[in-house]
Each structure stands twice: as C-alpha cells, then as structure tokens.
Scaffold this motif. Sequence first.
Motif, PDB file in Angstrom:
ATOM      1  N   GLY A  87      39.521 -36.977   5.577  1.00 39.49           N
ATOM      2  CA  GLY A  87      38.572 -36.713   6.143  1.00 39.49           C
ATOM      3  C   GLY A  87      38.370 -36.264   7.604  1.00 39.49           C
ATOM      4  N   GLY A  88      39.153 -35.457   7.452  1.00 37.06           N
ATOM      5  CA  GLY A  88      39.466 -35.002   9.035  1.00 37.06           C
ATOM      6  C   GLY A  88      37.744 -34.010   8.777  1.00 37.06           C
ATOM      7  N   ASN A  89      37.765 -33.256  10.077  1.00 38.57           N
ATOM      8  CA  ASN A  89      36.386 -32.513  10.626  1.00 38.57           C
ATOM      9  C   ASN A  89      36.952 -31.271  10.287  1.00 38.57           C
ATOM     10  N   PRO A  90      36.015 -30.444   9.124  1.00 38.57           N
ATOM     11  CA  PRO A  90      36.752 -29.405   9.008  1.00 38.57           C
ATOM     12  C   PRO A  90      36.979 -28.109  10.122  1.00 38.57           C
ATOM     13  N   SER A  91      35.888 -28.214  11.119  1.00 37.12           N
ATOM     14  CA  SER A  91      35.766 -26.886  11.708  1.00 37.12           C
ATOM     15  C   SER A  91      35.617 -27.016  13.289  1.00 37.12           C
ATOM     16  N   SER A  92      35.704 -28.146  13.887  1.00 36.07           N
ATOM     17  CA  SER A  92      36.350 -28.752  14.983  1.00 36.07           C
ATOM     18  C   SER A  92      36.918 -28.309  15.880  1.00 36.07           C
ATOM     19  N   PRO A  93      37.148 -27.531  16.376  1.00 37.06           N
ATOM     20  CA  PRO A  93      38.540 -26.961  17.795  1.00 37.06           C
ATOM     21  C   PRO A  93      38.995 -28.213  18.274  1.00 37.06           C
ATOM     22  N   LEU A  94      38.512 -29.246  18.091  1.00 33.39           N
ATOM     23  CA  LEU A  94      38.905 -30.640  18.353  1.00 33.39           C
ATOM     24  C   LEU A  94      40.628 -30.871  17.434  1.00 33.39           C
ATOM     25  N   ASN A  95      39.803 -30.851  16.120  1.00 34.27           N
ATOM     26  CA  ASN A  95      40.556 -31.384  15.164  1.00 34.27           C
ATOM     27  C   ASN A  95      41.733 -30.154  14.076  1.00 34.27           C
ATOM     28  N   LEU A  96      41.463 -29.122  14.764  1.00 31.25           N
ATOM     29  CA  LEU A  96      42.753 -27.337  14.230  1.00 31.25           C
ATOM     30  C   LEU A  96      43.303 -27.297  15.499  1.00 31.25           C
ATOM     31  N   PHE A  97      44.493 -26.771  15.712  1.00 35.53           N
ATOM     32  CA  PHE A  97      45.776 -25.849  16.126  1.00 35.53           C
ATOM     33  C   PHE A  97      46.284 -25.350  16.170  1.00 35.53           C
ATOM     34  N   PRO A  98      47.121 -24.453  16.120  1.00 34.52           N
ATOM     35  CA  PRO A  98      47.991 -23.549  16.294  1.00 34.52           C
ATOM     36  C   PRO A  98      49.454 -24.272  15.475  1.00 34.52           C
ATOM     37  N   GLU A  99      50.036 -24.481  14.608  1.00 34.72           N
ATOM     38  CA  GLU A  99      51.436 -25.467  13.903  1.00 34.72           C
ATOM     39  C   GLU A  99      52.292 -24.140  13.896  1.00 34.72           C
ATOM     40  N   PRO A 100      53.290 -24.578  14.376  1.00 33.24           N
ATOM     41  CA  PRO A 100      54.437 -23.846  14.219  1.00 33.24           C
ATOM     42  C   PRO A 100      55.192 -23.737  12.791  1.00 33.24           C
ATOM     43  N   HIS A 101      55.815 -22.468  12.017  1.00 33.58           N
ATOM     44  CA  HIS A 101      56.518 -22.728  10.781  1.00 33.58           C
ATOM     45  C   HIS A 101      58.199 -22.939  11.573  1.00 33.58           C
ATOM     46  N   ASN A 102      58.051 -22.399  12.493  1.00 31.42           N
ATOM     47  CA  ASN A 102      60.086 -22.098  13.030  1.00 31.42           C
ATOM     48  C   ASN A 102      60.394 -23.208  13.318  1.00 31.42           C
ATOM     49  N   ILE A 103      60.015 -24.754  13.362  1.00 35.04           N
ATOM     50  CA  ILE A 103      60.300 -25.933  13.795  1.00 35.04           C
ATOM     51  C   ILE A 103      61.104 -26.300  13.122  1.00 35.04           C
ATOM     52  N   LYS A 104      61.353 -27.827  13.474  1.00 35.94           N
ATOM     53  CA  LYS A 104      62.483 -28.284  12.206  1.00 35.94           C
ATOM     54  C   LYS A 104      61.508 -29.548  11.984  1.00 35.94           C
ATOM     55  N   TYR A 105      60.397 -30.036  12.979  1.00 35.93           N
ATOM     56  CA  TYR A 105      59.561 -30.796  12.200  1.00 35.93           C
ATOM     57  C   TYR A 105      58.125 -29.628  11.407  1.00 35.93           C
ATOM     58  N   SER A 106      58.101 -28.588  10.926  1.00 36.02           N
ATOM     59  CA  SER A 106      57.303 -28.122  11.260  1.00 36.02           C
ATOM     60  C   SER A 106      55.478 -28.494  10.305  1.00 36.02           C
ATOM     61  N   SER A 107      54.398 -27.390   9.792  1.00 34.74           N
ATOM     62  CA  SER A 107      53.575 -28.320   8.900  1.00 34.74           C
ATOM     63  C   SER A 107      54.245 -28.316   7.183  1.00 34.74           C
ATOM     64  N   TYR A 108      55.133 -27.588   7.118  1.00 33.27           N
ATOM     65  CA  TYR A 108      55.606 -28.229   5.688  1.00 33.27           C
ATOM     66  C   TYR A 108      56.434 -29.613   5.922  1.00 33.27           C
ATOM     67  N   VAL A 109      56.332 -29.836   6.158  1.00 31.07           N
ATOM     68  CA  VAL A 109      57.122 -31.377   6.723  1.00 31.07           C
ATOM     69  C   VAL A 109      55.799 -31.928   6.945  1.00 31.07           C
ATOM     70  N   LYS A 110      54.641 -32.041   7.382  1.00 37.51           N
ATOM     71  CA  LYS A 110      53.279 -32.818   7.370  1.00 37.51           C
ATOM     72  C   LYS A 110      52.345 -32.174   6.889  1.00 37.51           C
ATOM     73  N   ASP A 111      52.577 -31.495   5.789  1.00 38.43           N
ATOM     74  CA  ASP A 111      52.227 -31.437   4.334  1.00 38.43           C
ATOM     75  C   ASP A 111      52.387 -32.732   3.904  1.00 38.43           C
ATOM     76  N   GLN A 112      53.608 -32.721   3.605  1.00 40.87           N
ATOM     77  CA  GLN A 112      54.111 -34.155   2.309  1.00 40.87           C
ATOM     78  C   GLN A 112      53.218 -35.535   2.613  1.00 40.87           C
ATOM     79  N   LEU A 113      53.433 -35.519   4.437  1.00 40.74           N
ATOM     80  CA  LEU A 113      52.418 -36.749   4.354  1.00 40.74           C
ATOM     81  C   LEU A 113      51.279 -36.697   4.101  1.00 40.74           C
ATOM     82  N   GLU A 114      50.476 -35.834   3.934  1.00 42.16           N
ATOM     83  CA  GLU A 114      48.914 -35.734   4.242  1.00 42.16           C
ATOM     84  C   GLU A 114      48.789 -35.513   2.417  1.00 42.16           C
ATOM     85  N   ASN A 115      49.522 -35.250   1.625  1.00 46.18           N
ATOM     86  CA  ASN A 115      49.032 -35.851   0.545  1.00 46.18           C
ATOM     87  C   ASN A 115      49.562 -37.409  -0.230  1.00 46.18           C
ATOM     88  N   GLN A 116      50.274 -37.541   0.295  1.00 40.54           N
ATOM     89  CA  GLN A 116      51.196 -39.107   0.759  1.00 40.54           C
ATOM     90  C   GLN A 116      49.850 -39.829   0.954  1.00 40.54           C
TER      91      GLN A 116
END
Length: 191
Positions: free
Chosen positions: A127-156
Amino acid sequence: MVKARDLVEPSLWESALIRRTSRGSLLITTSLLLAASLGLSACGAATYSENSGLPNVKLTPGAINPAVTQANIRSTICVVGWTATVRPPANYTNQLKYNQLHSGYNLDGDLNMKDYEEDHIVPLEVGGNPSSPLNLFPEPHNIKYSSYVKDQLENQIHLLVCSGKLSLKAGQEIFLTNWEKGYRKYIGPLP
C-alpha cells in the motif's frame, strides 16, 4: 500530422492519470516533482554506506496510498497483478531518479542510473504511494543490504498482510521506520 508519441498506447497507470487529472493538476504534480528534486541539495546527500541502503528520511520519509485500506486489501494489494495497475511509468521514475542522483542523493558520487533501483520506501504491494517523490528513492544495488535484500522483506510482509497475520498499518510501519530491523524480525539475520 501524426506524431510517433501519438501511436504509443498509454499504460493503465497513464490512462487513469489522464482521466482523473486536469492540466492544472498535472502542472502541480510536475512542480512538486521538480521542487522535491531541487530540495535534495538543501537536505544534504544520501546517508548510504557500504552496508546500509536505508533512505535519507529527510528527503524521502515514505508515503502511503490513501486508496488502499485494511478494508479493501482483498480488492487491491492482495489481487495478483494489482501493482501493475498503479505502478508509475518508467519515464516518470527514470526522470525522478536522474534528478535525485544529480542533486546529491547518491552513493559516493556514483551517478550511473544502472547502479540504482528507483524504489518505493513503502512498497506498492503493502500500500505504498505509487508516484509520490516522498516514497521513491534511488536505492543502490552495489551495497551489502541492497534493493535485492529489501525485496525479500517486501514479499514476506505482503504475504503476512494478505494472510491476515499482520495488519496493513503494521506492514507499512516496518518500511516507514527501518526496513533492516523489519528484515531481522520477519526473515532472520541480514545476509
């Protein structure tokens, strides 16, 4: 004369936006997007480190979609494919990502757009806001706890909310505070 852009079929999101907004509303939305992007430099750069992909809460505190409520999750977020109907078009998110990166919201000066995912702080599937700039940020892929890790939590969390084991509000709150703590609680130790 027919222009190439006239031949492109608008996405479901764009069609809904066109039907629901006036030119004045679009001008206001565009102005907010520009103001949010320009305001980045005034708030300081992102606070990323090699380990953490937490957003800068001064820039992007997160925002929820007012159209998604606990009462209607069975007809919104819990419907397979629903997020595709509200996801903003790539040209919108790419422009926002570009503006954010060039305004200082980046990791160590890295401006390569391929190194980031323009991610929703509160995910669409919770239920996150789809287009608000307050809800969108550039999440780096090249870090230990990246967007790929966060995606697992989102699904859970999506599964827990849709199964009734977690309220919508509680699921959203995980992402509005510190998703890394939420990962530890609902999945286990961070990888």
